[in-house]
Design an enzyme around this catalytic site. Structure first.
Site, short mmCIF file in Angstrom:
data_model
loop_
_atom_site.label_atom_id
_atom_site.label_comp_id
_atom_site.label_asym_id
_atom_site.label_seq_id
_atom_site.Cartn_x
_atom_site.Cartn_y
_atom_site.Cartn_z
CE1 TYR A 121 7.24 -73.38 -42.62
CE2 TYR A 121 6.41 -74.48 -40.67
CZ TYR A 121 6.44 -74.33 -42.04
OH TYR A 121 5.67 -75.15 -42.83
CG LEU A 179 -8.99 -72.64 -42.99
CD1 LEU A 179 -9.01 -71.78 -41.74
CD2 LEU A 179 -10.41 -72.99 -43.42
CG PHE A 187 -2.34 -68.54 -48.11
CD1 PHE A 187 -1.71 -69.56 -47.42
CD2 PHE A 187 -1.78 -68.10 -49.29
CE1 PHE A 187 -0.54 -70.13 -47.88
CE2 PHE A 187 -0.60 -68.67 -49.77
CZ PHE A 187 0.02 -69.68 -49.06
#
Length: 345
Positions: A53, A235, A237
């Site tokens: 990340y 959700l 994206f």
């Protein structure tokens, strides 16, 4: 905030987990600090990150997310208040910058990746260390239609033995899987039990109203083996929030910024998504909160990983923890799912 056991351990994690995938790309360090503070105020004690990340992965931003979290712990002095999960990246295209391409799950690469994550997180231990995706060729990241390929991957026995060394050294408390298949999950569990190696306590896979494929093979494993789901992309994206309805593309939203995030925006997914959004509004619910509440309520889910790019979004996501869906709403959700099951696996 409800607490749930992490696998068969005595570790209790909040039913919502703070996701961090955007930190360092769409969010600044100040944003990250504010989100962690707000989540803790809402009794969240679980935070998930990864060496890869932020996403999309780029050499310029590599591992920024872990650094932000480590800087937060240094500034606040509250590392012990948090259950921290991170992940080791596996082989893949476009990520050769990660550990100079040393991405197999062998002893050397696991030790190197763990060394780096501990340093960035400014911690002596990782509570949950996860294999981000399988090293072998198999179905993950939405791939359908399994085609068997013989490939050179680290034997799972060697992976578990390497992780066992780190657990015994106290640098890892528990291990988990991610983007894993039923075969992989059961193989890891069987080997762990027969050899006395660390047993996976969780599986972090996608799960949302547009992609309930986890229910087909893995949900039973989660229940019978006490290896619960850490649900990511709850959700889809952001599609299930309703903000992309009628072709809208809000500025600075993920799908607007990055074309690669097309998994949940195909025509059939958009059609199903509109039905879920309309259902939520019919009952006076926020569509995002309805979608999150559905995921959190599933008995095979240990924790629901919520991500946000603003405090307003985070506040809404946290609010989903107090929502209990009525039988009528659940029936409506199931009717839509039956009509158009898993439009975006």
């Amino acid at each position: 905030m409800e607490r749930r056991p992490l696998g068969r351990t005595d570790m209790m994690v909040s039913s919502l987990c703070l996701g961090t995938m955007t930190w360092g790309e769409q969010n600044t360090e100040a944003d990250a600090f504010a989100q962690i503070d707000r989540a803790q105020a809402a009794s969240v004690n679980f935070i998930d990150t990864a060496e890869m990340y932020p996403v999309p992965p780029r050499p310029e931003t590599y591992a920024t997310t872990e650094r932000y979290i480590g800087n937060y712990f240094k500034a606040r002095g509250n590392r012990a208040d948090w259950i921290v999960a991170t992940k080791i990246a596996g082989p893949g295209n476009g990520i050769g910058h990660i550990r100079d391409g040393n991405l197999k799950f062998n002893r050397e690469h696991i030790r190197s990746a763990l060394d780096d994550s501990l340093r960035r997180l400014r911690s002596d231990w990782i509570d949950l260390y996860q294999l981000h995706w399988p090293e072998r060729n198999t179905n993950f990241f939405g791939q359908l239609g399994y085609r068997h390929q013989d490939s050179d991957f680290t034997p799972l026995e060697d992976v578990l033995e390497a992780l066992d060394r780190e657990v015994k050294a106290g640098r890892i408390r528990h291990i988990g899987l991610s983007n894993e298949t039923p075969w992989g999950a059961m193989k890891y569990l069987q080997l762990a039990e027969s050899r006395g190696w660390p047993r996976a306590v969780s599986i972090q896979n996608p799960y949302n109203l547009l992609n309930r494929s986890y229910e087909i093979g893995l949900a039973e494993i989660s229940m019978r083996e006490q290896c619960g789901l850490l649900a990511y992309s709850p959700l889809a994206f952001g599609m299930l929030s309703g903000k992309y309805e009628n072709g809208a593309r809000p500025a600075d939203a993920r799908i607007t910024l990055f074309e690669r995030f097309a998994r949940y925006s195909n025509p059939q997914a958009q059609t199903a998504c509109s039905k879920y959004v309309a259902l939520a509004r019919e009952y006076g619910l926020d569509p995002a909160q309805m979608a999150l509440a559905y995921v959190t309520a599933q008995p095979f889910v240990t924790s629901n990983i919520i991500g946000a790019t603003s405090l307003e979004q985070l506040e809404s996501n946290l609010g989903s923890a107090s929502i209990k869906l009525s039988n009528e709403i659940v029936e409506g959700i199931e009717a839509i799912h039956k009509e158009q099951p898993n439009p975006a696996p």
